[in-house]
Design a protein around this motif. Structure first.
Motif, PDB file in Angstrom:
ATOM      1  N   LEU A   6       0.826  -1.203   0.000  1.00  0.00           N
ATOM      2  CA  LEU A   6       0.000   0.000   0.000  1.00  0.00           C
ATOM      3  C   LEU A   6       0.861   1.252   0.000  1.00  0.00           C
ATOM      4  N   ALA A   7       1.988   1.195   0.686  1.00  0.00           N
ATOM      5  CA  ALA A   7       2.864   2.373   0.756  1.00  0.00           C
ATOM      6  C   ALA A   7       3.639   2.592  -0.536  1.00  0.00           C
ATOM      7  N   GLU A   8       3.955   1.500  -1.251  1.00  0.00           N
ATOM      8  CA  GLU A   8       4.787   1.616  -2.445  1.00  0.00           C
ATOM      9  C   GLU A   8       3.977   1.685  -3.730  1.00  0.00           C
ATOM     10  N   ALA A   9       2.662   1.366  -3.684  1.00  0.00           N
ATOM     11  CA  ALA A   9       1.880   1.311  -4.925  1.00  0.00           C
ATOM     12  C   ALA A   9       1.554   2.722  -5.398  1.00  0.00           C
ATOM     13  N   PRO A  10       2.022   3.105  -6.616  1.00  0.00           N
ATOM     14  CA  PRO A  10       1.684   4.442  -7.129  1.00  0.00           C
ATOM     15  C   PRO A  10       0.310   4.486  -7.752  1.00  0.00           C
ATOM     16  N   ASP A  11      -0.143   3.341  -8.233  1.00  0.00           N
ATOM     17  CA  ASP A  11      -1.434   3.291  -8.929  1.00  0.00           C
ATOM     18  C   ASP A  11      -2.561   3.296  -7.896  1.00  0.00           C
ATOM     19  N   LEU A  12      -3.609   4.084  -8.174  1.00  0.00           N
ATOM     20  CA  LEU A  12      -4.748   4.174  -7.253  1.00  0.00           C
ATOM     21  C   LEU A  12      -5.489   2.853  -7.155  1.00  0.00           C
ATOM     22  N   ASN A  13      -5.644   2.155  -8.298  1.00  0.00           N
ATOM     23  CA  ASN A  13      -6.348   0.864  -8.279  1.00  0.00           C
ATOM     24  C   ASN A  13      -5.587  -0.169  -7.466  1.00  0.00           C
ATOM     25  N   VAL A  14      -4.268  -0.165  -7.643  1.00  0.00           N
ATOM     26  CA  VAL A  14      -3.455  -1.091  -6.854  1.00  0.00           C
ATOM     27  C   VAL A  14      -3.556  -0.759  -5.373  1.00  0.00           C
ATOM     28  N   GLY A  15      -3.596   0.520  -5.036  1.00  0.00           N
ATOM     29  CA  GLY A  15      -3.732   0.916  -3.632  1.00  0.00           C
ATOM     30  C   GLY A  15      -5.054   0.467  -3.039  1.00  0.00           C
ATOM     31  N   ASN A  16      -6.132   0.583  -3.812  1.00  0.00           N
ATOM     32  CA  ASN A  16      -7.433   0.118  -3.313  1.00  0.00           C
ATOM     33  C   ASN A  16      -7.415  -1.379  -3.042  1.00  0.00           C
ATOM     34  N   ARG A  17      -6.810  -2.111  -3.972  1.00  0.00           N
ATOM     35  CA  ARG A  17      -6.741  -3.560  -3.763  1.00  0.00           C
ATOM     36  C   ARG A  17      -5.867  -3.898  -2.546  1.00  0.00           C
ATOM     37  N   ALA A  18      -4.806  -3.140  -2.370  1.00  0.00           N
ATOM     38  CA  ALA A  18      -3.947  -3.370  -1.207  1.00  0.00           C
ATOM     39  C   ALA A  18      -4.700  -3.096   0.093  1.00  0.00           C
ATOM     40  N   ARG A  19      -5.530  -2.029   0.105  1.00  0.00           N
ATOM     41  CA  ARG A  19      -6.327  -1.743   1.298  1.00  0.00           C
ATOM     42  C   ARG A  19      -7.347  -2.849   1.576  1.00  0.00           C
ATOM     43  N   GLN A  20      -7.934  -3.417   0.493  1.00  0.00           N
ATOM     44  CA  GLN A  20      -8.873  -4.536   0.674  1.00  0.00           C
ATOM     45  C   GLN A  20      -8.168  -5.757   1.255  1.00  0.00           C
ATOM     46  N   ILE A  21      -6.946  -5.997   0.731  1.00  0.00           N
ATOM     47  CA  ILE A  21      -6.175  -7.125   1.274  1.00  0.00           C
ATOM     48  C   ILE A  21      -5.850  -6.884   2.740  1.00  0.00           C
ATOM     49  N   ARG A  22      -5.474  -5.633   3.080  1.00  0.00           N
ATOM     50  CA  ARG A  22      -5.155  -5.321   4.469  1.00  0.00           C
ATOM     51  C   ARG A  22      -6.382  -5.513   5.370  1.00  0.00           C
ATOM     52  N   ALA A  23      -7.560  -5.075   4.906  1.00  0.00           N
ATOM     53  CA  ALA A  23      -8.777  -5.230   5.713  1.00  0.00           C
ATOM     54  C   ALA A  23      -9.115  -6.710   5.912  1.00  0.00           C
ATOM     55  N   SER A  24      -8.944  -7.508   4.851  1.00  0.00           N
ATOM     56  CA  SER A  24      -9.233  -8.945   4.968  1.00  0.00           C
ATOM     57  C   SER A  24      -8.271  -9.617   5.929  1.00  0.00           C
ATOM     58  N   LEU A  25      -7.002  -9.249   5.839  1.00  0.00           N
ATOM     59  CA  LEU A  25      -6.024  -9.838   6.749  1.00  0.00           C
ATOM     60  C   LEU A  25      -6.266  -9.382   8.185  1.00  0.00           C
ATOM     61  N   ALA A  26      -6.725  -8.162   8.362  1.00  0.00           N
ATOM     62  CA  ALA A  26      -7.025  -7.684   9.719  1.00  0.00           C
ATOM     63  C   ALA A  26      -8.193  -8.469  10.313  1.00  0.00           C
ATOM     64  N   ASN A  27      -9.211  -8.724   9.499  1.00  0.00           N
ATOM     65  CA  ASN A  27     -10.334  -9.543   9.980  1.00  0.00           C
ATOM     66  C   ASN A  27      -9.878 -10.955  10.324  1.00  0.00           C
ATOM     67  N   LEU A  28      -8.987 -11.516   9.471  1.00  0.00           N
ATOM     68  CA  LEU A  28      -8.476 -12.857   9.737  1.00  0.00           C
ATOM     69  C   LEU A  28      -7.638 -12.879  11.014  1.00  0.00           C
ATOM     70  N   ALA A  29      -6.882 -11.817  11.265  1.00  0.00           N
ATOM     71  CA  ALA A  29      -6.109 -11.733  12.502  1.00  0.00           C
ATOM     72  C   ALA A  29      -7.024 -11.644  13.718  1.00  0.00           C
ATOM     73  N   GLY A  30      -8.128 -10.877  13.571  1.00  0.00           N
ATOM     74  CA  GLY A  30      -9.099 -10.814  14.677  1.00  0.00           C
ATOM     75  C   GLY A  30      -9.742 -12.158  14.954  1.00  0.00           C
ATOM     76  N   LEU A  31     -10.040 -12.897  13.877  1.00  0.00           N
ATOM     77  CA  LEU A  31     -10.621 -14.229  14.051  1.00  0.00           C
ATOM     78  C   LEU A  31      -9.643 -15.164  14.735  1.00  0.00           C
ATOM     79  N   SER A  32      -8.376 -15.081  14.353  1.00  0.00           N
ATOM     80  CA  SER A  32      -7.362 -15.906  15.003  1.00  0.00           C
ATOM     81  C   SER A  32      -7.247 -15.576  16.484  1.00  0.00           C
ATOM     82  N   GLU A  33      -7.333 -14.287  16.810  1.00  0.00           N
ATOM     83  CA  GLU A  33      -7.266 -13.879  18.211  1.00  0.00           C
ATOM     84  C   GLU A  33      -8.469 -14.402  18.995  1.00  0.00           C
ATOM     85  N   LYS A  34      -9.620 -14.387  18.363  1.00  0.00           N
ATOM     86  CA  LYS A  34     -10.810 -14.915  19.042  1.00  0.00           C
ATOM     87  C   LYS A  34     -10.702 -16.418  19.267  1.00  0.00           C
ATOM     88  N   LEU A  35     -10.102 -17.124  18.305  1.00  0.00           N
ATOM     89  CA  LEU A  35      -9.890 -18.558  18.497  1.00  0.00           C
ATOM     90  C   LEU A  35      -8.958 -18.819  19.675  1.00  0.00           C
TER      91      LEU A  35
END
Length: 319
Positions: A194-223
């Motif tokens: 997300l920090a290195e992507a110059p393209d706006l579309n790539v940045g949006n996809r990176a933010r989606q990946i970050r949000a998905s990984l954050a949810n997965l990390a929260g699920l792991s913590e709940k487990l």
């Protein structure tokens, strides 16, 4: 020479003869004349014609027996009224002890049954006290052989159940623990992308990946938290105030933006206390509130209700 014996018109009974007042006797010839009779017998014939066997006449129950080649008849009679009286006395003498002994026998039977069924009730209460947090073996030393076999079968079942639960808890804890490192690495890579992507579309996809990984990390913590609670770590020696912990969770949600409105209702007096770790309790309440907010109707408040019996209810309105 001795004196010649004389016939007597009546013959007496001993004073202690209990049948003297009940039975009367007549001795008659074949013409029916009364030759001899007892003191209490009437002087007139009991029946017109003496006939061997049982007969009834004028309130008398008569038994006749022939003797001396049928020339002499002996009759023994009893008044039917006296016979009925004796029957009632016999029935009363039989029923009175029965009436008195029946309640006593019932009490004795109840005591015997209660004592005999006591091991069954003990085994039932022991089995009822077993659950996921209490899989201790049932003592079989004091049980009868028949019930001891049942207790041994239950103990074997609880051992297998305990092994299954332990395996499940270990799998949950190990899976959550093993997921934490790769999830953290993938999340770091998403942040870098997300920090290195110059393209706006790539940045949006990176933010989606970050949000998905954050949810997965929260699920792991709940487990991990679930495995910790199942292992009994959440138990506490000192009780905590359920309402105060819920108020802290509500306050935390109030500081977070976009969490929606949460109403807390708790008793004003006699705060309900629960024996559980304060942090673990807050995690449980937070997870429940998060689910209520996520799956409830948009813009509708979530209500947390705490009863005096330490009951916790989280209510949302479905869309």
């Amino acid at each position: 020479m001795g004196r010649k014996p004389r016939l007597r018109r009546g013959f007496s009974e001993a004073d202690n003869d209990e049948d003297g007042d009940r039975l009367v006797v007549q001795v008659r010839d074949k013409q029916g004349l009364v030759l001899l009779h007892s003191n209490h017998a009437p002087s007139s014939p009991l029946s017109l014609i003496p006939v061997p066997g049982f007969t009834e006449n004028k309130g008398w129950r008569i038994y006749t027996e022939a003797a001396v080649s049928g020339t002499i008849f002996i009759q023994i009679a009893e008044l039917e009224s006296r016979r009925d009286e004796e029957t009632l006395e016999a029935a009363f003498g039989f029923l009175l002890p029965l009436v008195l002994l029946t309640p006593l026998a019932a009490i004795v039977c109840w005591l015997i049954l209660e004592r005999s069924l006591r091991p069954v009730l003990t085994l039932r209460s022991e089995i009822a006290g077993r659950h996921g947090d209490n899989l201790a073996s049932i003592r079989t030393e004091d049980l009868p052989l028949e019930l001891a076999a049942i207790a041994k079968s239950v103990n074997s079942l609880m051992r297998r159940l305990g092994m299954a639960l332990s395996a499940e808890r270990e799998f949950t804890a190990n899976a959550a623990h093993e997921l934490r490192t790769p999830i953290a690495g993938a999340l770091a890579q998403a942040e870098r992308l997300l920090a290195e992507a110059p393209d706006l579309n790539v940045g949006n996809r990176a933010r989606q990946i970050r949000a998905s990984l954050a949810n997965l990390a929260g699920l792991s913590e709940k487990l991990m938290q679930l495995a910790r609670a199942d292992a009994g770590v959440a138990a506490a020696s000192q009780p905590v105030d359920l309402g105060s912990v819920a108020a802290l969770v509500v306050e935390e949600f109030g500081r977070s933006a976009g969490q929606g409105e949460i109403d807390l209702v708790r008793p004003s007096k006699d705060a309900p206390m629960v024996e559980i770790d304060q942090d673990a309790l807050a995690i449980v309440i937070r997870n429940l509130v998060e689910n209520a907010v996520r799956h409830g109707a948009s813009g509708k408040p979530v209500k947390i209700s705490i009863g005096k019996d330490a009951s916790l209810r989280i209510i949302n309105e479905c869309g």
